[in-house]
Motif scaffolding. Structure first.
Motif, PDB file in Angstrom:
ATOM      1  N   GLN A   1      15.246  20.006 111.496  1.00  0.00           N
ATOM      2  CA  GLN A   1      15.552  19.161 110.338  1.00  0.00           C
ATOM      3  C   GLN A   1      14.544  19.429 109.234  1.00  0.00           C
ATOM      4  OE1 GLN A   1      16.113  15.166 112.390  1.00  0.00           O
ATOM      5  NE2 GLN A   1      17.865  15.164 111.007  1.00  0.00           N
TER       6      GLN A   1
ATOM      7  N   ASP B   1       9.077  18.473 113.079  1.00  0.00           N
ATOM      8  CA  ASP B   1       9.975  18.175 114.192  1.00  0.00           C
ATOM      9  C   ASP B   1      10.515  19.467 114.786  1.00  0.00           C
ATOM     10  OD1 ASP B   1       9.565  15.557 113.621  1.00  0.00           O
ATOM     11  OD2 ASP B   1      11.625  15.115 112.978  1.00  0.00           O
TER      12      ASP B   1
ATOM     13  N   ARG C   1      20.294  17.921 112.546  1.00  0.00           N
ATOM     14  CA  ARG C   1      19.629  18.292 113.785  1.00  0.00           C
ATOM     15  C   ARG C   1      20.313  19.521 114.385  1.00  0.00           C
ATOM     16  NH1 ARG C   1      17.361  16.998 118.612  1.00  0.00           N
ATOM     17  NH2 ARG C   1      15.703  15.535 118.099  1.00  0.00           N
TER      18      ARG C   1
ATOM     19  N   ARG D   1      18.606  10.859 103.936  1.00  0.00           N
ATOM     20  CA  ARG D   1      18.987  11.401 105.234  1.00  0.00           C
ATOM     21  C   ARG D   1      20.420  11.075 105.570  1.00  0.00           C
ATOM     22  NH1 ARG D   1      14.559  11.398 109.963  1.00  0.00           N
ATOM     23  NH2 ARG D   1      15.763  13.064 110.846  1.00  0.00           N
TER      24      ARG D   1
ATOM     25  N   ASP E   1      13.633  19.908 115.793  1.00  0.00           N
ATOM     26  CA  ASP E   1      15.092  20.024 115.734  1.00  0.00           C
ATOM     27  C   ASP E   1      15.597  20.748 114.490  1.00  0.00           C
ATOM     28  OD1 ASP E   1      14.395  18.144 113.917  1.00  0.00           O
ATOM     29  OD2 ASP E   1      15.550  16.498 114.801  1.00  0.00           O
TER      30      ASP E   1
END
Ligand code: UDP
Ligand code: MG
Length: 332
Positions: free
Chosen positions: A104, A100, A206, A131, A102
């Protein structure tokens, strides 16, 4: 640069991006050094999934500074699953890491994935910790979905595995052969097999912006996942139908006998209405489920391309260079 661009990189990092303009530079700032430490050569491919916020400008800037950064951009939003498929189509590396944008997914974890790949694993998946960054509702629904998938799905998903993973070239080629439109990559990664292993990592918050997944998108995704890996929802109706007809047979026998003994019995309106509405409800539900599958068959049968590319940075640049350097042909 041209000679460099034709060499096959050892690793491709594939990043689907949808409105992630402010994440591109911070991601590369951490990713590039992490990659330089663990592989001989790499490329980073951003797949811009129809962003509207200048994500492509950020990527173009990065490409100008570092030609190992490349991008394809879609003509509109096709969804993350399709963006990953497109990235795999364009990746040239001997292995591909999907992550991803972002942050993460920690870029530093790639080193241990590469290590496992060198040991001979073809499918190295990140195992995320719980998460905490997701809302409680989303976590609860996600947990329900995976429990349901484990019961109905015909493919086993390793719990906690997501899109953050490394795939060997052979695995990538296998995935590229699957052109289904209702895509559920998590299922496909398991379906293709290969020697697999999980690498635990800590899921971070994020970096910028917020999640690009609405509950609507997630619901669609969950339905696609279940329906492309299970036909149980289609089959349950056979059993429900059989049970109901079986019960109806007993009821019929009972009614005939009781009419013979006690004569006609006019009341019974309430039970009639209840059974009619109950059965129509069941029938409509089963029709709806059939419809969902037929809709997906329809989408496949049309055979449309999975995605439409509006721009491919390095290729467009090469074309432009060829055009600009070509000597104009003499007019006929
Ligand atoms: N993404 C995408 N297309 C979409 C939605 C998301 O390419 O339609 C990308 C997004 O830019 C990000 C990744 O998929 O790089 C994961 O998305 P996000 O972080 O929003 O999902 P979450 O972490 O909430 O599951
Ligand atoms: Mg995210």
């Amino acid at each position: 640069m041209a000679a460099e661009a034709h060499k096959i990189p050892e690793l491709t990092v594939l990043v689907p991006v949808f409105n992630e303009a402010e994440n591109v530079a911070p991601l590369l700032a951490r990713l590039t050094p992490a990659l330089e430490r663990c592989v001989a050569s790499h490329e980073v491919i951003f797949v811009d999934d129809g962003s509207k916020d200048g994500t492509m400008d950020a990527v173009r800037d990065a490409h100008a500074r570092d030609p190992r950064v490349d991008a394809i951009s879609f003509s509109r939003n096709f969804g993350k699953e399709v963006a990953i498929a497109a990235g795999l189509d364009h990746a040239r590396g001997r292995a591909v890491v999907i992550m991803d944008a972002d942050l993460q997914h920690p870029p530093e974890a790639i080193a241990s994935m590469v290590e496992k790949w060198r040991e001979g694993y073809g499918n190295v998946y990140g195992l995320r910790s719980d998460r905490d960054s997701d809302s409680a509702l989303r976590r609860a629904l996600t947990a329900r979905f995976y429990r349901l998938f484990a019961r109905l799905g015909e493919t086993r998903l390793p719990p906690g595995a997501g899109d953050f993973r490394l795939l060997d070239r052979r695995a990538v080629n296998a995935l590229m052969r699957m052109r289904e439109r209702a895509r559920f990559n998590k299922g496909l990664y398991s379906w293709i097999g290969f020697k697999s292993i999980g690498i635990p990592y800590q899921d971070a918050e994020r970096a910028f912006g917020e999640s690009k997944f609405t509950y609507r998108k997630l619901t669609r995704f969950a339905l696609d996942g279940l329906m492309s890996f299970s036909t149980v929802p289609l089959m349950v109706w056979t059993f429900i139908g059989m049970t109901v007809s079986f019960l109806a047979m007993f009821a019929a026998v009972y009614m005939v006998i009781s009419t013979l003994i006690k004569g006609t019995d006019v009341p019974g309106y309430a039970s009639l209405i209840v059974s009619i509405s109950f059965l129509s409800g069941i029938q409509l539900m089963s029709l709806g489920i059939l419809g969902e599958y037929i809709g997906r068959i329809f989408a496949e049968v049309k055979g449309r391309p999975l995605y439409i590319v509006a721009e491919h940075l390095s290729v467009d640049e090469r074309d432009r260079a060829i055009r600009d350097s070509a000597t104009p042909r003499a007019a006929e």
